[in-house]
Motif scaffolding. Sequence first.
Motif, mmCIF file in Angstrom:
data_model
loop_
_atom_site.group_PDB
_atom_site.id
_atom_site.type_symbol
_atom_site.label_atom_id
_atom_site.label_comp_id
_atom_site.label_asym_id
_atom_site.label_seq_id
_atom_site.Cartn_x
_atom_site.Cartn_y
_atom_site.Cartn_z
ATOM 1 N N PHE A 66 0.853 -1.181 0.000
ATOM 2 C CA PHE A 66 0.000 0.000 0.000
ATOM 3 C C PHE A 66 0.896 1.240 0.000
ATOM 4 O O PHE A 66 1.869 1.309 0.758
ATOM 5 C CB PHE A 66 -0.911 0.000 1.232
ATOM 6 C CG PHE A 66 -1.868 -1.150 1.281
ATOM 7 C CD1 PHE A 66 -3.052 -1.124 0.560
ATOM 8 C CD2 PHE A 66 -1.581 -2.271 2.060
ATOM 9 C CE1 PHE A 66 -3.944 -2.191 0.613
ATOM 10 C CE2 PHE A 66 -2.469 -3.346 2.117
ATOM 11 C CZ PHE A 66 -3.657 -3.303 1.391
ATOM 12 N N SER A 108 -7.610 -1.738 -0.678
ATOM 13 C CA SER A 108 -7.097 -0.963 -1.805
ATOM 14 C C SER A 108 -8.205 -0.269 -2.589
ATOM 15 O O SER A 108 -7.973 0.774 -3.198
ATOM 16 C CB SER A 108 -6.286 -1.862 -2.753
ATOM 17 O OG SER A 108 -7.128 -2.809 -3.387
ATOM 18 N N LYS A 112 -8.691 4.977 -1.251
ATOM 19 C CA LYS A 112 -7.885 5.472 -2.364
ATOM 20 C C LYS A 112 -7.264 6.831 -2.051
ATOM 21 O O LYS A 112 -6.294 7.249 -2.686
ATOM 22 C CB LYS A 112 -8.737 5.574 -3.628
ATOM 23 C CG LYS A 112 -9.205 4.217 -4.158
ATOM 24 C CD LYS A 112 -10.013 4.381 -5.425
ATOM 25 C CE LYS A 112 -10.430 3.040 -6.002
ATOM 26 N NZ LYS A 112 -9.266 2.233 -6.449
#
Length: 289
Positions: A66, A108, A112
């Motif tokens: 991430f 995910s 965002k």
Amino acid sequence: MANTDNSRVDSIKSPATAPRPRRLVRGFATLLVIGGLLYTGVVGLFYVSQERLIFIPTTLQANHVFTLADTTEVSIPVNGATLSALHFKQPDAKGVIFFLHGNGGNLSSWLKTTDFYRNNKYDLFMIDYRGYGKSTGSIRSEAELHADVMAAWQWIAPQYAGKKRVIYGRSLGATLATKLAADSGVDSDWLILVSPFFNIDAMRQDYYAWLPGSFMRYTFTTDQWLPLVRAPITIVHGDRDTLITYSHAERLHTRVPRAELIKIEGGTHLNLHHLAAYVDALTTRLAKL
């Protein structure tokens, strides 16, 4: 002429062409049995495969990284699995928003950008349920799912002692958030429910009314837990939501009239967070918290 009439009468009375009630009854009974077996089979399939209907996870590779700024990936051990979580932190935060997402996607897709939290000076903590994203295992029962949520809360909440702790749930996450906030051991400052459903049986009636409610292994009784919540409650729902209709929010508000109900004009199940009315409503209330 007489012989012709007699033969016609004999023909009408002939067993070969006369209706046979017994055959009709037996045929109808056979159809009922076949129909009953098919119905039982479908109901049985629904019973054993409820997880596939309720939960729609998207997985991520174990090495997925991430890349959101100021956001750390956290692993939370639970019974037989490990939950993946994201923790966004910023200097001098007012508190944390404990975010429980809906039944699809993963971290995910649900996170965002952190702009909303950064602008409102709140940190964010969001988990993926078992089988979602990088979380291991799979959801096996409602009780286990609630236990996982509680474990995540107990991991993050002590880090914000003396600061504001907001429990936020969206769609499926709203029922999990309600159960968490209703627990006597949970001390939160605000419960936000976005696009919640009344309970899972109400959803069954909306989509699978022909199935008996007794076959539901998951109940998600948001309506029963909500009156037990001690914190202030805000319910936000779009008036054009066709997946979970606005009537669910209205029914929950009826159960707890002290809760604040916000109708977002033009809001659907998917576009709500993109609408200014939604963002402004939460921003205004976070500023007053």
